[in-house]
Write a protein that holds these residues in place. Structure first.
Motif, PDB file in Angstrom:
ATOM      1  N   UNK A  40       0.822  -1.203   0.000  1.00  0.00           N
ATOM      2  CA  UNK A  40       0.000   0.000   0.000  1.00  0.00           C
ATOM      3  C   UNK A  40       0.857   1.253   0.000  1.00  0.00           C
ATOM      4  N   UNK A  41       0.368   2.285  -0.687  1.00  0.00           N
ATOM      5  CA  UNK A  41       0.904   3.624  -0.535  1.00  0.00           C
ATOM      6  C   UNK A  41      -0.299   4.535  -0.406  1.00  0.00           C
ATOM      7  N   UNK A  42      -0.079   5.726   0.058  1.00  0.00           N
ATOM      8  CA  UNK A  42      -1.187   6.583   0.428  1.00  0.00           C
ATOM      9  C   UNK A  42      -1.045   7.972  -0.179  1.00  0.00           C
ATOM     10  N   UNK A  43      -2.193   8.567  -0.492  1.00  0.00           N
ATOM     11  CA  UNK A  43      -2.247   9.985  -0.833  1.00  0.00           C
ATOM     12  C   UNK A  43      -2.654  10.726   0.427  1.00  0.00           C
ATOM     13  N   UNK A  44      -2.042  11.861   0.669  1.00  0.00           N
ATOM     14  CA  UNK A  44      -2.440  12.720   1.773  1.00  0.00           C
ATOM     15  C   UNK A  44      -3.428  13.720   1.184  1.00  0.00           C
ATOM     16  N   UNK A  45      -4.668  13.683   1.662  1.00  0.00           N
ATOM     17  CA  UNK A  45      -5.726  14.504   1.074  1.00  0.00           C
ATOM     18  C   UNK A  45      -6.465  15.288   2.153  1.00  0.00           C
ATOM     19  N   UNK A  46      -7.124  16.348   1.697  1.00  0.00           N
ATOM     20  CA  UNK A  46      -8.056  17.089   2.542  1.00  0.00           C
ATOM     21  C   UNK A  46      -9.440  16.657   2.088  1.00  0.00           C
ATOM     22  N   UNK A  47     -10.246  16.166   3.026  1.00  0.00           N
ATOM     23  CA  UNK A  47     -11.577  15.668   2.671  1.00  0.00           C
ATOM     24  C   UNK A  47     -12.578  16.081   3.737  1.00  0.00           C
ATOM     25  N   UNK A  48     -13.844  16.071   3.341  1.00  0.00           N
ATOM     26  CA  UNK A  48     -14.918  16.281   4.294  1.00  0.00           C
ATOM     27  C   UNK A  48     -14.895  15.108   5.276  1.00  0.00           C
ATOM     28  N   UNK A  49     -15.131  15.375   6.533  1.00  0.00           N
ATOM     29  CA  UNK A  49     -15.061  14.333   7.560  1.00  0.00           C
ATOM     30  C   UNK A  49     -16.089  13.233   7.311  1.00  0.00           C
ATOM     31  N   UNK A  50     -17.173  13.551   6.600  1.00  0.00           N
ATOM     32  CA  UNK A  50     -18.226  12.566   6.361  1.00  0.00           C
ATOM     33  C   UNK A  50     -17.978  11.717   5.123  1.00  0.00           C
ATOM     34  N   UNK A  51     -16.996  12.062   4.304  1.00  0.00           N
ATOM     35  CA  UNK A  51     -16.714  11.314   3.075  1.00  0.00           C
ATOM     36  C   UNK A  51     -16.029   9.989   3.407  1.00  0.00           C
ATOM     37  N   UNK A 110      -7.798  25.454   9.788  1.00  0.00           N
ATOM     38  CA  UNK A 110      -8.647  24.660  10.660  1.00  0.00           C
ATOM     39  C   UNK A 110      -8.866  23.214  10.274  1.00  0.00           C
ATOM     40  N   UNK A 111      -8.213  22.713   9.222  1.00  0.00           N
ATOM     41  CA  UNK A 111      -8.360  21.295   8.873  1.00  0.00           C
ATOM     42  C   UNK A 111      -7.661  20.458   9.944  1.00  0.00           C
ATOM     43  N   UNK A 112      -8.355  19.436  10.438  1.00  0.00           N
ATOM     44  CA  UNK A 112      -7.828  18.600  11.513  1.00  0.00           C
ATOM     45  C   UNK A 112      -7.157  17.359  10.929  1.00  0.00           C
ATOM     46  N   UNK A 113      -5.849  17.184  11.163  1.00  0.00           N
ATOM     47  CA  UNK A 113      -5.206  15.961  10.680  1.00  0.00           C
ATOM     48  C   UNK A 113      -5.538  14.767  11.574  1.00  0.00           C
ATOM     49  N   UNK A 114      -5.619  13.593  10.965  1.00  0.00           N
ATOM     50  CA  UNK A 114      -5.795  12.376  11.754  1.00  0.00           C
ATOM     51  C   UNK A 114      -4.492  12.108  12.498  1.00  0.00           C
ATOM     52  N   UNK A 115      -4.487  11.118  13.367  1.00  0.00           N
ATOM     53  CA  UNK A 115      -3.297  10.848  14.176  1.00  0.00           C
ATOM     54  C   UNK A 115      -2.084  10.518  13.311  1.00  0.00           C
ATOM     55  N   UNK A 116      -2.273   9.654  12.324  1.00  0.00           N
ATOM     56  CA  UNK A 116      -1.166   9.282  11.451  1.00  0.00           C
ATOM     57  C   UNK A 116      -0.694  10.469  10.624  1.00  0.00           C
ATOM     58  N   UNK A 117      -1.635  11.243  10.115  1.00  0.00           N
ATOM     59  CA  UNK A 117      -1.264  12.425   9.330  1.00  0.00           C
ATOM     60  C   UNK A 117      -0.590  13.470  10.210  1.00  0.00           C
ATOM     61  N   UNK A 118      -1.017  13.580  11.447  1.00  0.00           N
ATOM     62  CA  UNK A 118      -0.358  14.518  12.363  1.00  0.00           C
ATOM     63  C   UNK A 118       1.105  14.111  12.556  1.00  0.00           C
ATOM     64  N   UNK A 119       1.362  12.814  12.678  1.00  0.00           N
ATOM     65  CA  UNK A 119       2.740  12.335  12.820  1.00  0.00           C
ATOM     66  C   UNK A 119       3.548  12.630  11.554  1.00  0.00           C
ATOM     67  N   UNK A 120       2.942  12.417  10.399  1.00  0.00           N
ATOM     68  CA  UNK A 120       3.630  12.679   9.134  1.00  0.00           C
ATOM     69  C   UNK A 120       3.914  14.172   8.980  1.00  0.00           C
ATOM     70  N   UNK A 121       2.937  14.996   9.286  1.00  0.00           N
ATOM     71  CA  UNK A 121       3.122  16.443   9.166  1.00  0.00           C
ATOM     72  C   UNK A 121       4.127  16.952  10.190  1.00  0.00           C
ATOM     73  N   UNK A 122       4.158  16.336  11.356  1.00  0.00           N
ATOM     74  CA  UNK A 122       5.175  16.691  12.342  1.00  0.00           C
ATOM     75  C   UNK A 122       6.567  16.307  11.868  1.00  0.00           C
ATOM     76  N   UNK A 123       6.672  15.177  11.200  1.00  0.00           N
ATOM     77  CA  UNK A 123       7.936  14.708  10.660  1.00  0.00           C
ATOM     78  C   UNK A 123       8.464  15.660   9.585  1.00  0.00           C
TER      79      UNK A 123
END
Length: 171
Positions: free
Chosen positions: A16-27, A63-76
């Motif tokens: 797996x590889x991942x795209x980092x995206x901004x999405x509506x929380x309900x999507x 104001x976009x809230x990163x998920x836990x994994x994305x927060x770690x990536x963005x912190x990195x």
């Protein structure tokens, strides 16, 4: 509308590889998204992370809230630290020049740490390859010696005759 910065899974099973995206929380996880910010590939060592730093910083500050994994990536990658420094500038604790200097120093340390890890991994890999080649060469030499020993005919050793001297009685 609540927006999240999260990972969108791509690739095949086990790779797996991942795209980092901004999405509506309900999507849905792999469904509609507003904007693609970058990619994350955990299959490489160290993991490959490509993000558009300015877009990501803009989304985080609005104001976009990163998920836990994305927060770690963005912190990195330093996005969260840059946001933290910008908050200090807004409050008056730092000047913009001080914040930029701190961020530049942090970035340099991070790059040195990453380059140190990649060089240590490459040297470890080359050392492992050298030891494996040496072990293989030794095994091949032992195998060749065993074949030579097997294919040479046994040499018949002449039987040494024991000579016994007749003892004469001493006069």
């Amino acid at each position: 509308m609540a927006t999240k910065i999260r990972l969108q899974r791509h690739g095949k099973k086990g790779k797996a590889f991942y795209y980092i995206v901004v999405a509506d929380a309900r999507a849905p996880r792999d469904g509609r998204f507003i904007e693609r910010l970058g990619s994350y590939n955990p299959n490489t060592n160290p993991a490959t992370i490509n993000i558009d730093f300015d877009k990501t910083l803009d989304w985080v500050t609005t104001g976009a809230q990163p998920t836990d994994t994305c927060r770690a990536i963005l912190g990195y990658k330093g996005v969260m630290y840059k946001k933290h420094l910008q908050g200090g500038v807004k409050k008056g604790a730092l000047t913009q020049e001080q914040a930029d200097a701190k961020f530049a120093e942090w970035t340099e340390q991070k790059e040195n740490k990453i380059s140190g890890k990649t060089t240590s991994l490459s040297t470890a890999k080359s050392d492992a390859r050298k030891t494996a080649l040496a072990a293989e060469a030794k095994k091949n030499a032992d195998r060749a010696a065993a074949i030579v020993a097997k294919n040479t005919p046994p040499v018949a050793e002449p039987v040494a005759e024991e000579t016994t001297e007749e003892t004469t009685p001493a006069e």
